[in-house]
Structures are given as C-alpha cells and as structure tokens.
Design a protein around this motif. Structure first.
Motif, PDB file in Angstrom:
ATOM      1  N   ASP A   1      33.121  33.178  -1.303  1.00  9.55           N
ATOM      2  CA  ASP A   1      32.858  33.091   0.131  1.00  9.55           C
ATOM      3  C   ASP A   1      33.713  34.071   0.935  1.00  9.55           C
ATOM      4  O   ASP A   1      34.394  33.693   1.878  1.00  9.55           O
ATOM      5  CB  ASP A   1      33.091  31.651   0.614  1.00  9.55           C
ATOM      6  CG  ASP A   1      32.446  31.425   1.988  1.00  9.55           C
ATOM      7  OD1 ASP A   1      31.526  32.197   2.333  1.00  9.55           O
ATOM      8  OD2 ASP A   1      32.877  30.504   2.700  1.00  9.55           O
TER       9      ASP A   1
ATOM     10  N   TRP B   1      34.495  36.961   3.517  1.00 12.81           N
ATOM     11  CA  TRP B   1      33.986  37.577   4.742  1.00 12.81           C
ATOM     12  C   TRP B   1      34.978  38.626   5.213  1.00 12.81           C
ATOM     13  O   TRP B   1      36.181  38.446   5.076  1.00 12.81           O
ATOM     14  CB  TRP B   1      33.841  36.543   5.864  1.00 12.81           C
ATOM     15  CG  TRP B   1      32.812  35.500   5.615  1.00 12.81           C
ATOM     16  CD1 TRP B   1      32.877  34.487   4.701  1.00 12.81           C
ATOM     17  CD2 TRP B   1      31.550  35.362   6.282  1.00 12.81           C
ATOM     18  NE1 TRP B   1      31.742  33.730   4.765  1.00 12.81           N
ATOM     19  CE2 TRP B   1      30.910  34.232   5.725  1.00 12.81           C
ATOM     20  CE3 TRP B   1      30.911  36.088   7.298  1.00 12.81           C
ATOM     21  CZ2 TRP B   1      29.646  33.811   6.155  1.00 12.81           C
ATOM     22  CZ3 TRP B   1      29.667  35.668   7.731  1.00 12.81           C
ATOM     23  CH2 TRP B   1      29.031  34.551   7.153  1.00 12.81           C
ATOM     24  N   ALA B   2      34.475  39.688   5.784  1.00  6.87           N
ATOM     25  CA  ALA B   2      35.378  40.688   6.368  1.00  6.87           C
ATOM     26  C   ALA B   2      34.624  41.461   7.428  1.00  6.87           C
ATOM     27  O   ALA B   2      33.390  41.465   7.455  1.00  6.87           O
ATOM     28  CB  ALA B   2      35.898  41.639   5.299  1.00  6.87           C
ATOM     29  N   ARG B   3      35.388  42.098   8.283  1.00  5.35           N
ATOM     30  CA  ARG B   3      34.777  42.886   9.347  1.00  5.35           C
ATOM     31  C   ARG B   3      34.977  44.375   9.078  1.00  5.35           C
ATOM     32  O   ARG B   3      35.922  44.762   8.407  1.00  5.35           O
ATOM     33  CB  ARG B   3      35.446  42.557  10.686  1.00  5.35           C
ATOM     34  CG  ARG B   3      35.099  41.202  11.216  1.00  5.35           C
ATOM     35  CD  ARG B   3      36.082  40.809  12.300  1.00  5.35           C
ATOM     36  NE  ARG B   3      35.807  39.487  12.803  1.00  5.35           N
ATOM     37  CZ  ARG B   3      35.008  39.252  13.837  1.00  5.35           C
ATOM     38  NH1 ARG B   3      34.425  40.246  14.468  1.00  5.35           N
ATOM     39  NH2 ARG B   3      34.804  38.020  14.244  1.00  5.35           N
TER      40      ARG B   3
ATOM     41  N   PRO C   1      30.738  42.021  11.332  1.00  3.27           N
ATOM     42  CA  PRO C   1      30.796  41.493   9.966  1.00  3.27           C
ATOM     43  C   PRO C   1      30.256  42.524   8.972  1.00  3.27           C
ATOM     44  O   PRO C   1      29.145  43.024   9.141  1.00  3.27           O
ATOM     45  CB  PRO C   1      29.898  40.256  10.009  1.00  3.27           C
ATOM     46  CG  PRO C   1      29.759  39.908  11.437  1.00  3.27           C
ATOM     47  CD  PRO C   1      29.936  41.177  12.216  1.00  3.27           C
TER      48      PRO C   1
ATOM     49  N   SER D   1      38.459  38.161   6.623  1.00  7.40           N
ATOM     50  CA  SER D   1      38.511  37.179   7.703  1.00  7.40           C
ATOM     51  C   SER D   1      38.474  35.768   7.136  1.00  7.40           C
ATOM     52  O   SER D   1      38.913  34.829   7.769  1.00  7.40           O
ATOM     53  CB  SER D   1      37.373  37.366   8.706  1.00  7.40           C
ATOM     54  OG  SER D   1      36.505  38.372   8.340  1.00  7.40           O
ATOM     55  N   HIS D   2      37.911  35.633   5.936  1.00  6.29           N
ATOM     56  CA  HIS D   2      37.770  34.294   5.398  1.00  6.29           C
ATOM     57  C   HIS D   2      37.451  34.412   3.915  1.00  6.29           C
ATOM     58  O   HIS D   2      36.912  35.407   3.484  1.00  6.29           O
ATOM     59  CB  HIS D   2      36.635  33.576   6.137  1.00  6.29           C
ATOM     60  CG  HIS D   2      36.371  32.198   5.611  1.00  6.29           C
ATOM     61  ND1 HIS D   2      37.311  31.202   5.679  1.00  6.29           N
ATOM     62  CD2 HIS D   2      35.295  31.670   4.994  1.00  6.29           C
ATOM     63  CE1 HIS D   2      36.804  30.106   5.137  1.00  6.29           C
ATOM     64  NE2 HIS D   2      35.593  30.374   4.713  1.00  6.29           N
TER      65      HIS D   2
ATOM     66  N   ARG E   1      25.691  41.258   2.206  1.00  8.10           N
ATOM     67  CA  ARG E   1      25.448  40.106   1.338  1.00  8.10           C
ATOM     68  C   ARG E   1      25.103  40.568  -0.055  1.00  8.10           C
ATOM     69  O   ARG E   1      24.581  41.653  -0.250  1.00  8.10           O
ATOM     70  CB  ARG E   1      24.261  39.281   1.856  1.00  8.10           C
ATOM     71  CG  ARG E   1      24.529  38.583   3.133  1.00  8.10           C
ATOM     72  CD  ARG E   1      23.280  37.807   3.567  1.00  8.10           C
ATOM     73  NE  ARG E   1      23.481  37.316   4.915  1.00  8.10           N
ATOM     74  CZ  ARG E   1      24.222  36.254   5.204  1.00  8.10           C
ATOM     75  NH1 ARG E   1      24.800  35.561   4.229  1.00  8.10           N
ATOM     76  NH2 ARG E   1      24.397  35.879   6.451  1.00  8.10           N
TER      77      ARG E   1
ATOM     78  N   GLY F   1      41.248  35.825  14.437  1.00  9.32           N
ATOM     79  CA  GLY F   1      39.929  35.956  13.835  1.00  9.32           C
ATOM     80  C   GLY F   1      39.861  35.466  12.399  1.00  9.32           C
ATOM     81  O   GLY F   1      39.014  35.895  11.642  1.00  9.32           O
ATOM     82  N   LYS F   2      40.813  34.620  12.010  1.00  6.62           N
ATOM     83  CA  LYS F   2      40.725  34.148  10.641  1.00  6.62           C
ATOM     84  C   LYS F   2      40.020  32.800  10.549  1.00  6.62           C
ATOM     85  O   LYS F   2      40.002  32.166   9.515  1.00  6.62           O
ATOM     86  CB  LYS F   2      42.118  34.053  10.035  1.00  6.62           C
ATOM     87  CG  LYS F   2      42.476  35.359   9.350  1.00  6.62           C
ATOM     88  CD  LYS F   2      43.911  35.383   8.938  1.00  6.62           C
ATOM     89  CE  LYS F   2      44.454  36.770   9.036  1.00  6.62           C
ATOM     90  NZ  LYS F   2      45.584  36.873   9.911  1.00  6.62           N
ATOM     91  N   LEU F   3      39.465  32.344  11.683  1.00  4.39           N
ATOM     92  CA  LEU F   3      38.731  31.095  11.633  1.00  4.39           C
ATOM     93  C   LEU F   3      37.463  31.312  10.831  1.00  4.39           C
ATOM     94  O   LEU F   3      36.773  32.311  10.996  1.00  4.39           O
ATOM     95  CB  LEU F   3      38.376  30.643  13.062  1.00  4.39           C
ATOM     96  CG  LEU F   3      39.583  30.318  13.922  1.00  4.39           C
ATOM     97  CD1 LEU F   3      39.144  30.092  15.348  1.00  4.39           C
ATOM     98  CD2 LEU F   3      40.312  29.111  13.378  1.00  4.39           C
ATOM     99  N   PRO F   4      37.151  30.366   9.979  1.00  8.94           N
ATOM    100  CA  PRO F   4      35.989  30.542   9.107  1.00  8.94           C
ATOM    101  C   PRO F   4      34.712  30.757   9.900  1.00  8.94           C
ATOM    102  O   PRO F   4      33.864  31.536   9.498  1.00  8.94           O
ATOM    103  CB  PRO F   4      35.926  29.223   8.329  1.00  8.94           C
ATOM    104  CG  PRO F   4      37.188  28.504   8.586  1.00  8.94           C
ATOM    105  CD  PRO F   4      37.896  29.140   9.725  1.00  8.94           C
TER     106      PRO F   4
ATOM    107  N   ASN G   1      33.107  34.625  11.810  1.00  6.27           N
ATOM    108  CA  ASN G   1      32.299  35.750  11.366  1.00  6.27           C
ATOM    109  C   ASN G   1      30.831  35.441  11.152  1.00  6.27           C
ATOM    110  O   ASN G   1      30.046  36.339  10.950  1.00  6.27           O
ATOM    111  CB  ASN G   1      32.860  36.250  10.035  1.00  6.27           C
ATOM    112  CG  ASN G   1      33.716  37.462  10.261  1.00  6.27           C
ATOM    113  OD1 ASN G   1      33.494  38.164  11.231  1.00  6.27           O
ATOM    114  ND2 ASN G   1      34.660  37.693   9.403  1.00  6.27           N
TER     115      ASN G   1
END
Lengths: 508, 332
Positions: A261, A263-265, A271, A310-311, A478, B324-327, B330
């Motif tokens: 899972d 995520w990055a910008r 995104p 980011s996540h 994705r 911006g690290k909140l799930p 994004n």
C-alpha cells in the motif's frame, strides 16, 4: 486540402545521434494534430526545427503553402507560428502584462505604457477566454495560469498556428481539461494546434489527427477514429518484442523486499504512486513495465530513499526502509542503478576510480587510517573494468569521457559489487548500444544466479521479456496487473500499459 | 548633552552625505550589473583606477572636469575588459573581478612610481579639485547654518543622489531597464524573445564602469585632492555587500550606502574621543555589516527557519508536523 504546415524529409543529427530521421508531416488547417512518442523519440527536436530554434540537416519546411527557411524563431513568428515551451519562460518579478508584451512593449514618449499594456492584455484574455489578471505579478501564480500567460504571449504576436510542447506535463487534470477546451475553441476559430505529448489518454481525448514518432522516425499518421489505444501503445513502444528469453533456474525464493500500500507524490505534489503492492524474492527478477512517466521513477526514488513516501510500507529483510536515508538503506542491502546515469549514477567530472570508490570510501582496503589509498582503488577499478568490459584507457579517465554504455557499466560494476542483495535497476540499457545491452543483460542474469533479488524497471518490453520472471505493469501510479515473464504476451501488456484491464476487456 | 551636541549636528549630516557619495555612485553602478545577472566583484578596481587617472587627467588637462572624464575613461576600459572576459569568453566573474582588482592596485602603484617618482601618495603637483556648487538662494531660504545641507557640494554629490530616483524610473519604465532585469532574472525568456543577452550585459557592464569611474573621480578630486595607494579602501567591496543584500534595487542601495556613510562620518567624529584609530577605522564596516545582517535576518533562508522551528518543537516535546503523511491525504 488546406495544409497549414508541411515538413518533408526533415533530418536532424546531433553528432552521431539522429534525433529526426527523414520525417514527413502535414498538418491541416483547423485541426488539433498530436505528435506522440516516448521520451527521446524526437518530438521536441522536430518542433524546435519547425520553430527555428534548431536548423535541420536535411529537409524542407513550408508554412501556409509557402516554402520557408526558418533561420530563427523571429521568422517563424512572422509566419504566424507560435510555440509554448514545456518549461515556461516567464519572468517572475514582472506582471502578467509585462510578460505578455516583453520584447514588443507598448511605449509612450520613450517610457513603457503600463496602462495600455494592461488594457490590451485584458482585451486579449477576454477574447480568447483565457482568464488572467494582467496587473498581477507572475511570481506565485499557479502553473495553469502561467501556461495561459504563455499562450497569451503567443496570441499577442498574432500566431495562427500554435505549437505546444508537452502542455499537460505540469498541469492538474482539471487544468488539462480547461486547456483542451481552450484548444478546441482555437481550432473552431480556424487556428491550427500542434501538440506534443506522451500521454495516450489526452491524445485520444483531444486530437483530430495523431502522428506517432519512435526513435526519430514517423511510425504512422492517422485520424483519431482509425486508432485504438492499444495500437497507439504498440506503435509508440514499438520494436517487435523479441522473446529471446534468458535461460534460468529457480532461485531460493526467500522474501527480500515487500512493499504494501505504498503512496507517494511527484514533484508537483500530485499522487504518483497509488496503493502499490509488490514483493521481490531472492533469485528472482521482477520487472516493472509501463509507458515512461507512469510512476516508475517515483517508485525507484522512494525505494532508494530519495523521495519520501506519503503512506504505506516497504520492508527490506523484514525491516522498514521508508523514512531512512539512502545511506542507511544501502547499508541494509540496497544496490541502486539509477535511471538517469549522468545525474545520479556517476559524477562525470570525476575519474573512474573516484566513481568506483563512492559509497565505499570508508571501507578497507580503500581507506586506511582515515586516508584513501588511491593505489588500492585504482587496482580494484582496473579489475572491475576488466570484469565488466569497461572500455576506457585507465582508471584515471574521467567518467564523462566514456560512451553511454560504458558509463552504465561503471554504475553496474560499482553497484553489483557493493555487496547488496536487493538490486534496484532502473532503465539499465536506455541509450546503450546493442553490444553493451547484451553484456548488461548477461550481468543482470549472473546477479540473479547469485540469488540476488532484482527489481528491474524498464520501458522496453523486449528487455523485460528476456530477463524478468514476473512483470508488473504500471499505469498512472497503479500496478495494473502481473504477468508471468515466460508467458508474456504483448497483447495483454499493451492493454495494461494503456490502462485497460485485460480481464475486463475480454469479458466485454 | 554637551557631548551629544558635538556629535549630532548639521555637520554630521553634511559629512554623511559627503562620505556616502562615492560608495553610492559605485553601488549604483553595480546595480546595473547585479540586475543584469553579473556578480561584479571588480567595482573596487574600477573605482581605484578611475581615482588615479582622474588625478593624472586633472594635472594634464589642468581642469577637474577633464580629470573626471579621463578617470571615467579608465574605469570604462576596465569595465570593457571585464565584459569581454566575462560575457564573451564566459570566464568566471569572481576570478576576473579579483584579477582586475589586483591589477588596478598594482598598476596604480607602479604608474605612480614611474610618473611621479613617489610611493604612497600624490599630493599637490597641480591637481585641480572639483568645484563646489553653491545653489543660489539656498542661503536665503534655509539660513546660513542649514544651507550647507543642500548647497556647496561637488557636482558628483548631486549626480549620485539624483541618480537614485532616475534609476528607479529606469528600471520601472524604460525598455533597457526592463531588459536588464529580464536578462538577470530569466535569461531564457530574453533569449526566446530575441533580446540579446550578451549585448544587454555589455551595456550593463559599461554603465557600471561609468558610475564606478565617477565614484573614483569623486574620491581623488572631491573633498580631498590627492591620490593614495589603495585609496578606495574596500568601498567597492562594501558596495558589493550592499548589492547582494539589496539585489540592486536603487532605493535599498541608497539606504545601505547612507548607513555606511553615516557610520563613516560618525567614526571620524569619534576620533575626538581618543579611541584607538584602528578601531575607529573599522567602525563603518562593522556597523554596515551588522545592519546588513539584521536586514537579512528577516529574509533568512526558509531552510534555516524551518530547521529552527523543528528544533524548537522537538525541544518542547511537540509532535512533528506530519506534512501530508495522513493515509487519506493522497487518495483520489
């Protein structure tokens, strides 16, 4: 038929490299003509030739039926051409109106007449529906507005044929939609729009005619209705995929990297990676396929610690690697062959020895009592040059004096001998000649045989077909799906690269 | 109070204006190159060479005006060499600037030896100083003690201070001024619009030489009519510092120069109190640097500010900014 721009047999060479090879192109008046191709296919070069920023080695240009030697942008502008560059050329401290009229200032008694400029800029912006405030300073405006200013600049110079180089590269989806609406209104006004892109979606959405370039040649020019996305992908990526698959034996299967899972910008804070899941085991090559610019670069940067995620999580040997510095990740077993070898792979102004030393400068036998033993470094460099067949006169040659393929081998030599067991390899053979490609592929296979876990990012399908055990296809950040490397079929990969789920497509 | 009155009076203001003039002229010159994107460290040398040739010129021609012209010509020659090397041959601007500064220093010393047969300084020998301009009516309007505030300076003082508003107008409203800014700020923009970067930078360099030349002439033909070794004594470098902090903006340049001029004038007064002279000579430089530091503190780089902030938060035990690290952040 009313032809606005006609290029015939345009050839442009940079030293030995042919950026444009006998290109023919006709653009009808009143159409949106897209020129699509991968990075390095020669799109921008061609437009720079048309706009007079580059001089062609061969070929002729005619605009509005009139043969033209475009010696400078001024000539092109006089013929009603205008170009909006990919990188905006606005002066931040000046106002919008100042920027629009820069180089053709309205003056009264020798002084610049700000009021008249603002007035005219306002008229222009109303006329073309490009909403800007002419009195505002450019600094701090969004890229979407900056682009409008660039377009207004072109319109203020009475352009009727407008060239846009990758106009959506910096825009948000909403801004892109606005731009397309504007372009549509231009052609309805009888203007002609040529736009360069490597994004299938938008090309299919907005253009009337599409010309596909690949490796500096025209693959095809077709009306949009005659083309499907899949055909486009095949023409862009092209190069009949050879299934010259390397023989292999199974690896140990020990899990090395597992990403979940993630995520990055990207640099625009949009995104770039969306819920990416993947795993790589020892003795396995996992390929990442996709049209360039679909998140592959960001994935490599996140995994090597160069870009914050980011996540999500990415475990290397069961330990989190996100939020750690590149040095720490390397210490835990990452070896990274970056996609841009000149920017991140080597220091061109340093010697081969210095490049080989990077990252191991504190280790024995290169460093003793805090001092670097250059003789030991040279010795090791010489050994690596032999083993990796790096063609240079000696270890003290500057990296920049080598050819692209040899520079890439320097990077491989350093990374593959650094002791890491997770190899992150990004575009290993981009711009590398066939001979070096073979050697690089063999070396990657050797690493696989040594039970290393390898993540191979490539836009070249034949490379993935030859090397990868499994192939993951990326589209807009994705993972679209996974394909067994041995059973790779071009059809379903092509669909996934265009963002279509092959299973769903089969059901329809 | 007695002692304060001997320090702060009309005389101090007049002295400030006088001492500000050379540095203001040279800094305004540097404003052209700064705006055009050239880091011109050669101001010191251009000023020094102009000061020397202004003295020679005034002896040869027998007129202060002729001296000034020859001084300016010498500075222009240096500016031209600088432009050829930096703009046409793309040499490193700091290296070239330093080299020309050193050349100016050595050249003036050896020419002084060759022409006048002396070392150290040239005094008398028929040097004609610049005349003082008595503004008619100043005495009537302001009275005898305040008239000296606006009247009785050498012409270059007026030139220097009047140049400030003219330069503001130049940058804001003229085409050349606009192009200078564009070339400095975004050369690619200039290039695509057909503005010749090289030509604009040559013009900027020569305008700079002109002003540096006037500054030099003011030094050796203004209030003292003599030339001494290295008489620019770092004013060109102070101008460079002011230019860095002001980004070449004429009004900010004026402020910086006034500050330096005031400190300079003030330090002269301090000599009355028998402070060690080497300390007093350092005063203007120290004051100017401190002030510039204080000015730039507000605009100090974001990086330092953010680092300090994070450290403060960490010390206070506050949670870090999750940036911006909140799930959910994004997800589309």
């Amino acid at each position: 038929m009313d032809i606005a721009v006609k290029l015939q047999g345009i050839t442009k060479r940079f030293d030995a490299f042919t950026a444009n090879d006998r290109i023919d192109l006709s653009v009808r008046r009143g159409e949106i003509h897209a020129i699509i191709g991968e990075n390095g296919a020669g799109k921008t070069t061609l437009m720079n030739v048309l706009f007079g920023l580059l001089q062609p080695d061969e070929g002729t240009i005619s605009v509005n039926g009139k043969p033209l030697v475009v010696t400078s942008p001024a000539v092109a502008i006089a013929e009603g051409l205008g170009m909006v560059h990919q990188h905006f050329k606005l002066v931040p401290s000046l106002t919008v109106a100042d920027n629009i009229f820069l180089g053709m200032e309205i003056r009264k008694r020798g002084l610049i007449d700000r009021k008249a400029q603002i007035e005219q800029a306002r008229t222009l912006s109303r006329k073309f529906g490009l909403n800007v405030d002419p009195a505002e300073r450019v600094a701090g405006l969004s890229v979407g507005i900056e682009q409008r200013i660039e377009i207004l600049k072109v319109l203020a110079r009475n352009a009727r044929i407008i060239i846009l180089d990758e106009p959506t590269a910096v825009l948000t989806p909403q801004e892109s939609r606005d731009l397309f609406a504007t372009l549509r209104s231009f052609v309805e006004d009888g203007m002609t729009v040529i736009f360069i892109s490597h994004h299938l979606e938008e090309v299919m959405a907005v253009s009337d005619t599409i010309t596909v370039l690949r490796d500096g040649r025209v693959v095809a020019t077709r009306g949009k209705s005659e083309l499907s996305k899949r055909e486009l992908v095949r023409m862009m990526v092209g190069r009949d995929v050879s299934f010259d698959r390397r023989p292999r034996s199974p690896g140990s299967g020990r899990a090395v990297l597992s990403v979940s899972d993630l995520w990055a910008r990207d640099d625009r804070r949009l995104p770039a990676l969306k819920a990416v899941n993947l795993s790589v085991s020892a003795g396995e090559i996992v390929g990442i396929a996709g049209v360039a610019g679909n998140g592959q670069t960001e994935l490599a940067e996140v995994l090597s610690g160069l870009r914050p995620a980011s996540h999500g999580s990415a475990l290397l040997h069961g330990k989190e690697l996100l939020e750690h510095s590149p040095a720490e990740i390397r210490a835990r077993g990452l070896a990274h062959v970056p996609g841009d070898r000149l920017a991140r792979g080597v220091d061109g102004n340093a010697t081969l020895s210095a490049n080989m030393l990077m990252g191991r400068q504190r280790k024995q036998p290169y460093s003793r009592r805090g001092l670097i033993d250059w003789r030991a470094v040279d010795r090791e460099t010489k050994a690596l040059m032999q083993r990796f067949d790096i063609r240079a006169r000696g270890p003290r040659d500057l990296a920049s004096s080598l050819s692209g393929g040899n520079i890439q081998k320097v990077v491989l030599a350093r990374e593959f001998t650094a002791g890491g067991d997770f190899l992150l390899i990004d575009q290993p053979t981009r711009g590398v000649d066939i001979g070096a490609q073979e050697a690089i592929h063999s070396e990657i296979m050797r690493q696989r045989a040594d039970d290393k876990a390898i993540l191979l990012i490539s836009t070249q399908l034949d490379e993935l077909a030859a090397l990868a055990d499994r192939i993951l296809v990326m589209f807009e950040g994705r993972i679209m799906g996974e394909i067994d490397g041995a059973a790779m079929d071009e059809e379903s990969i092509g669909l996934m690269m265009a963002g279509i789920d092959p299973v769903a497509a089969a059901e329809v | 109070m007695e002692i304060l009155a001997t320090f702060f009076n009309v005389g101090l203001v007049v002295a400030t204006i006088r001492t500000t003039t050379p540095i203001l002229l040279v800094a305004l010159g540097g404003s052209f190159t700064t705006k055009a994107g050239i880091f011109n460290i050669g101001l010191e040398g251009q000023m020094l060479i102009a000061a020397f040739f202004a003295v020679i010129g005034s002896i040869w021609t027998g007129s202060s005006f002729g001296g000034m012209l020859i001084g300016v010509a010498a500075a222009l020659a240096f500016a031209l060499v600088y432009a050829v090397l930096v703009v046409s041959f793309r040499a490193n601007e700091v290296v070239v600037g330093l080299a020309l500064n050193i050349l100016a220093g050595g050249m003036t010393i050896s020419l002084m030896k060759a022409i006048f047969g002396t070392r150290g300084s040239v005094v008398g020998r028929g040097i004609v100083g610049l005349p003082k301009v008595q503004l008619p009516g100043a005495r009537d309007i302001l009275g005898p003690s305040y008239a000296q505030l606006i009247s009785g300076y050498t012409p270059l003082v007026y030139v220097a201070f009047l140049s400030v508003p003219l330069l503001v107008l130049f940058y804001a409203r003229t085409r050349l001024g606009l192009y200078l800014r564009v070339v400095g700020e975004k050369p690619e923009a200039a290039e695509t619009l057909g503005i010749s970067i090289a030509r604009v930078r040559y013009i900027a360099s020569l305008l700079c030489g002109l002003f540096a030349g006037l500054a030099g002439a003011h030094m050796s033909l203004g209030y003292i009519t003599m030339f001494t070794e290295n008489m620019s004594s770092g004013r060109g470098f102070m101008a460079v510092a002011i230019l860095i902090f002001s980004a070449g903006d004429p009004l900010k340049v004026l402020l910086g120069c006034l500050l330096f001029g005031f400190a300079d004038a003030f330090s002269l007064r301090l000599q009355i109190l028998n402070f060690p002279s080497y300390l007093i000579l350092a005063v203007p430089y120290a004051v100017a640097l401190l002030a510039l530091f204080a000015l730039s503190w507000r605009t100090r780089p974001k990086l330092i500010r953010e680092t300090l902030e994070t450290m403060r938060n960490a010390l206070a035990g506050k949670p870090q900014d999750s940036g911006g690290k909140l799930p959910s952040d994004n997800r589309p």
